[in-house]
Design an enzyme around this catalytic site. Structure first.
Site, PDB file in Angstrom:
ATOM      1  N   SER A 196       0.786  -1.237   0.000  1.00 29.42           N
ATOM      2  CA  SER A 196       0.000   0.000   0.000  1.00 29.42           C
ATOM      3  C   SER A 196       0.827   1.301   0.000  1.00 29.42           C
ATOM      4  O   SER A 196       0.480   2.234  -0.723  1.00 29.42           O
ATOM      5  CB  SER A 196      -1.007  -0.004   1.155  1.00 29.42           C
ATOM      6  N   ASP A 218      -5.218  -0.981   7.707  1.00 27.86           N
ATOM      7  CA  ASP A 218      -5.127  -2.368   7.232  1.00 27.86           C
ATOM      8  C   ASP A 218      -4.308  -3.204   8.212  1.00 27.86           C
ATOM      9  O   ASP A 218      -3.196  -3.644   7.903  1.00 27.86           O
ATOM     10  CB  ASP A 218      -4.457  -2.332   5.835  1.00 27.86           C
TER      11      ASP A 218
HETATM   12  C1  LIG Z   1      -1.770  -6.428   6.614  1.00 26.30           C
HETATM   13  S1  LIG Z   1      -0.172  -5.812   6.879  1.00 26.30           S
HETATM   14  C2  LIG Z   1      -0.117  -4.327   5.966  1.00 26.30           C
HETATM   15  C3  LIG Z   1      -0.133  -4.476   4.486  1.00 26.30           C
HETATM   16  C4  LIG Z   1      -0.120  -3.172   3.733  1.00 26.30           C
HETATM   17  N1  LIG Z   1      -1.128  -2.239   4.245  1.00 26.30           N
HETATM   18  C5  LIG Z   1      -0.374  -3.378   2.248  1.00 26.30           C
HETATM   19  O1  LIG Z   1      -1.534  -3.295   1.811  1.00 26.30           O
HETATM   20  O2  LIG Z   1       0.593  -3.612   1.520  1.00 26.30           O
HETATM   21  C6  LIG Z   1      -0.293  -5.174   8.510  1.00 26.30           C
HETATM   22  C7  LIG Z   1       1.027  -4.564   9.033  1.00 26.30           C
HETATM   23  O3  LIG Z   1       0.723  -3.809  10.205  1.00 26.30           O
HETATM   24  C8  LIG Z   1       1.814  -3.942  11.115  1.00 26.30           C
HETATM   25  N2  LIG Z   1       1.240  -3.574  12.421  1.00 26.30           N
HETATM   26  C9  LIG Z   1       0.566  -4.347  13.300  1.00 26.30           C
HETATM   27  N3  LIG Z   1       0.101  -3.605  14.328  1.00 26.30           N
HETATM   28  C10 LIG Z   1       0.492  -2.322  14.077  1.00 26.30           C
HETATM   29  C11 LIG Z   1       0.274  -1.079  14.743  1.00 26.30           C
HETATM   30  N4  LIG Z   1      -0.416  -1.024  15.884  1.00 26.30           N
HETATM   31  N5  LIG Z   1       0.783   0.050  14.188  1.00 26.30           N
HETATM   32  C12 LIG Z   1       1.500   0.001  13.035  1.00 26.30           C
HETATM   33  N6  LIG Z   1       1.738  -1.158  12.359  1.00 26.30           N
HETATM   34  C13 LIG Z   1       1.235  -2.291  12.872  1.00 26.30           C
HETATM   35  C14 LIG Z   1       2.254  -5.372  10.955  1.00 26.30           C
HETATM   36  O4  LIG Z   1       3.581  -5.537  11.373  1.00 26.30           O
HETATM   37  C15 LIG Z   1       2.065  -5.595   9.445  1.00 26.30           C
HETATM   38  O5  LIG Z   1       3.251  -5.336   8.744  1.00 26.30           O
END
Ligand SMILES: C[S@@+](CC[C@H](N)C(=O)[O-])C[C@H]1O[C@@H](n2cnc3c(N)ncnc32)[C@H](O)[C@@H]1O
Length: 294
Positions: free
Chosen positions: A101, A168
């Site tokens: 993203s 996400d």
């Molecule tokens: C589903 S992935 C994101 C994919 C990305 N949005 C995409 O579409 O390419 C979720 C990410 O959020 C991170 N994450 C989890 N909890 C978080 C938080 N509270 N704040 C920021 N990042 C977080 C995880 O390490 C992971 O890399």
């Protein structure tokens, strides 16, 4: 603490839905002159190898983007826009690189626009920062190694009063389901006209089932328009193989809930979602929904 790595899932059917909707939103939001501030509260690593160990182990991309590389025209416009973006990160087919993203968002930014990308996983945050550095985008893109839910609070509303927030999470933490409506509710109070796009998994779990309902209630209470799109590719039921072993189906479906969607979004998705059902559907449970309200 965090074990989720998006590299296992990059380019799967959930990414196809999420990123197709994201691109349709960005196309519209970047039509207006005023500067746009984008927030990616859970950014991931930014770029993924489709031929790397993670993707090959999970084989999820093969059931998603892998099925969309050689479509015959005509392809619905919103899907074509998504495929063109993926194509622009690759020099050949089969595609080897999948943009996450933050890279998709950055591709649409004009000089005056900005992106704040939050990633809390130390390894993925480091990879994201290194990947973004390659873009030489300067101060346009900030990678923040902090909690995305808390981080955006400090920056809303953006000075230009035009903003897009993509949320996400990995839903690895059970409280992600509660933190999303809390963040969106707070964000709507600070910045009622921002566009908020939330991806969520459709799985047999009460919190997942309730999340779009809670978002819809928030939109209605704030008197803001909303759109809800879902894509199901297979049954969620556990079935047995020929040896009687349980086969867990993996993620069967997901949804995108958007508050303050561009007025063009529903039309943009009208042909694309049924097309994706045909292209990515794995059994007779494959389906889509597309609802909106104002
Ligand atoms: C589903 S992935 C994101 C994919 C990305 N949005 C995409 O579409 O390419 C979720 C990410 O959020 C991170 N994450 C989890 N909890 C978080 C938080 N509270 N704040 C920021 N990042 C977080 C995880 O390490 C992971 O890399």
């Amino acid at each position: 603490m965090f074990s989720y790595r998006h590299a296992f899932h990059a380019g799967n059917h959930a990414d196809v839905l999420k990123h197709t909707v994201l691109i349709a939103i960005l196309q519209h939001l970047t039509l207006k002159e005023t500067a746009l501030m984008a927030f990616d509260t859970h950014a991931g690593a930014g770029l993924y190898r489709l031929d790397g160990d993670y993707a090959q182990t999970s084989a999820e991309a093969a059931e998603g983007i892998g099925k969309l590389q050689d479509l015959k025209a005509p392809v619905p416009e919103a899907l074509q826009a998504y495929l063109d973006v993926i194509d622009s990160f690759n020099t050949q087919k089969p595609w080897k690189v999948y943009p996450g993203s933050p890279f998709i968002i950055q591709k649409f930014l004009r000089e005056r626009d900005k992106l704040k990308a939050y990633e809390i996983h130390p390894t993925d945050a480091k990879t994201l920062a290194a990947n973004i550095a390659q873009l030489e985008a300067g101060r346009q893109v900030a990678v923040l190694r902090e909690d995305g839910f808390d981080g955006v609070r400090k920056l809303l509303p953006p000075p230009s009063r035009r903003g897009l927030l993509l949320c996400d999470p990995s839903y690895e933490m059970k409280n992600d389901y509660a933190r999303i409506p809390a963040m969106v509710g707070d964000a709507l109070q600070r910045f009622a006209t921002g566009t908020y796009a939330v991806w969520y998994p459709i799985i047999p779990r009460p919190e997942a089932h309730d999340l779009p309902k809670r978002l819809k209630t928030l939109a209605q209470r704030a008197d803001r328009p909303w759109l809800h799109a879902t894509l199901t590719v297979k049954s969620s039921k556990i079935h047995q193989d020929e040896n009687g072993q349980d086969i867990r189906p993996g993620l069967p479906a997901s949804g995108m809930f958007v508050i303050n969607p561009p007025h063009t979004l529903k039309d943009a998705l009208k042909d694309t979602l049924p097309y994706l059902v045909k292209a990515l559907g794995q059994d007779s449970n494959a389906a889509h929904t597309l609802e909106s309200g104002s």
